[in-house]
Design an enzyme around this catalytic site. Structure first.
Site, PDB file in Angstrom:
ATOM      1  N   ALA A  32       0.868  -1.190   0.000  1.00  0.00           N
ATOM      2  CA  ALA A  32       0.000   0.000   0.000  1.00  0.00           C
ATOM      3  C   ALA A  32       0.901   1.234   0.000  1.00  0.00           C
ATOM      4  O   ALA A  32       0.791   2.121   0.855  1.00  0.00           O
ATOM      5  CB  ALA A  32      -0.963  -0.006   1.181  1.00  0.00           C
ATOM      6  N   GLY A  36       5.831   8.444   0.904  1.00  0.00           N
ATOM      7  CA  GLY A  36       6.788   8.246   2.002  1.00  0.00           C
ATOM      8  C   GLY A  36       7.666   7.033   1.714  1.00  0.00           C
ATOM      9  O   GLY A  36       8.896   7.088   1.791  1.00  0.00           O
ATOM     10  N   HIS A  37       7.027   5.905   1.356  1.00  0.00           N
ATOM     11  CA  HIS A  37       7.792   4.698   1.006  1.00  0.00           C
ATOM     12  C   HIS A  37       8.707   4.976  -0.190  1.00  0.00           C
ATOM     13  O   HIS A  37       9.852   4.557  -0.221  1.00  0.00           O
ATOM     14  CB  HIS A  37       6.852   3.555   0.578  1.00  0.00           C
ATOM     15  CG  HIS A  37       5.981   3.016   1.653  1.00  0.00           C
ATOM     16  ND1 HIS A  37       4.620   3.144   1.647  1.00  0.00           N
ATOM     17  CD2 HIS A  37       6.281   2.315   2.775  1.00  0.00           C
ATOM     18  CE1 HIS A  37       4.107   2.540   2.702  1.00  0.00           C
ATOM     19  NE2 HIS A  37       5.086   2.037   3.405  1.00  0.00           N
TER      20      HIS A  37
END
Ligand code: PAF
Length: 284
Positions: A32, A36-37
């Site tokens: 998901a 940020g990731h």
């Protein structure tokens, strides 16, 4: 970009990369993916020859069945984002692959794991240590990248790395925020439009609270944050504490630490959000 679900296949690929003297960076995720990731992946790509990202919703770290069942899963979109970010390998194993047998290991994660999330999510950090230690064992990364939204998780993983004498360098990366200030999280996808509109009050209040330091004492700042957020009917603070960055133990007085961090968990409806803020620059 290769998408691999077998441990054996990933080990073989990475062993070949290592034989060619490539450095390996790793970004563990539960999928998901959001910006940020992707900021972690981009940094990993920049700082290493090879970037591996794992996507695995780890059941052993969920102390709430409903949270596990409703955790967002968007594998196709995740892979598209990872490819664009320059990731080399996606490791997306099944539960059976990661846990052929139940994992009964108990980690000794020390005082940093016994406060805040450790109190409110019993067993959570042991589950995180179980999966991250397995992933580190498979991937043997030179560096692994974690987001500072999960501030306490980083401290716990550093303890685990020490306990297991691992050589992986833990790199902590700044929180990415939406334009309204809300810390990016996969769980934001579960917010209704109304909740999504109210949730930025968390980040806004944390930021505002830094302006009271050091004039207000620690307890006054805590009370301000908790009361302001709880005044919004959609939000309910689970905990807010001001702790020393290194020990993660509560501070009662600004003089007790040079680096205080405010850590918060808030229910926005059913969705549990966490965030944190530093007060360091207000004390120097
Ligand atoms: O931070 C997360 O997404 C998870 O806790 C992690 C590190 C991927 C372990 O499952």
């Amino acid at each position: 970009m290769k998408v691999i679900s077998s441990i054996c296949e990933l080990r073989n690929c990475l062993s070949e990369e290592r034989q060619n003297n490539k450095t390996i960076g790793f970004v563990p995720t539960m999928g998901a993916l959001h910006d940020g990731h992707i900021s972690l992946v981009k940094r990993c790509v920049e700082e290493n020859d090879i970037c591996v990202t794992s996507i695995f919703v780890n059941p052993t770290q969920f102390n709430n069945k409903q949270d596990l069942a409703t955790y967002p899963r968007t594998p196709e979109n995740d892979c598209a984002l990872l490819k664009t970010a320059g990731c080399d390998y996606v490791f997306a194993p099944t539960e059976k692959e990661m846990y052929p047998e139940p994992d009964t290991r108990i980690f000794h994660l020390g005082p940093v794991a016994e406060v805040m999330e450790g109190v409110h999510r019993p067993g959570h950090f042991n589950g995180v240590a179980q999966i991250v230690s397995k992933l580190f064992d498979i991937i043997e990364p030179d560096k692994a990248y974690f987001g500072e939204k999960d501030f306490q998780q980083i401290a716990v993983i550093r303890v685990m790395v020490k306990e297991l004498n691992l050589q992986t360098e833990i790199v902590s990366c700044p929180i990415l925020r939406e334009v309204n200030g809300l810390a990016m999280s996969s769980r934001n996808m579960r917010l209704t439009p109304e909740q999504h509109q109210k949730a930025p009050l968390i980040a806004h209040t944390l930021k505002e609270s830094t302006t009271f330091v050091p004039e207000k004492n620690v307890q006054e700042v805590i009370d301000y944050v908790v009361n302001t957020i709880n005044n919004e009917p959609v939000l309910q603070v689970e905990y807010f504490d001001i702790v020393d960055r290194n020990t993660l133990q509560s501070v009662k007085n600004w003089k007790e630490t040079t680096d205080p961090v405010g850590c918060i968990a808030v229910f926005c409806g059913e969705v549990r959000l966490i965030d944190n803020i530093t007060y360091k620059n207000k004390l120097s």
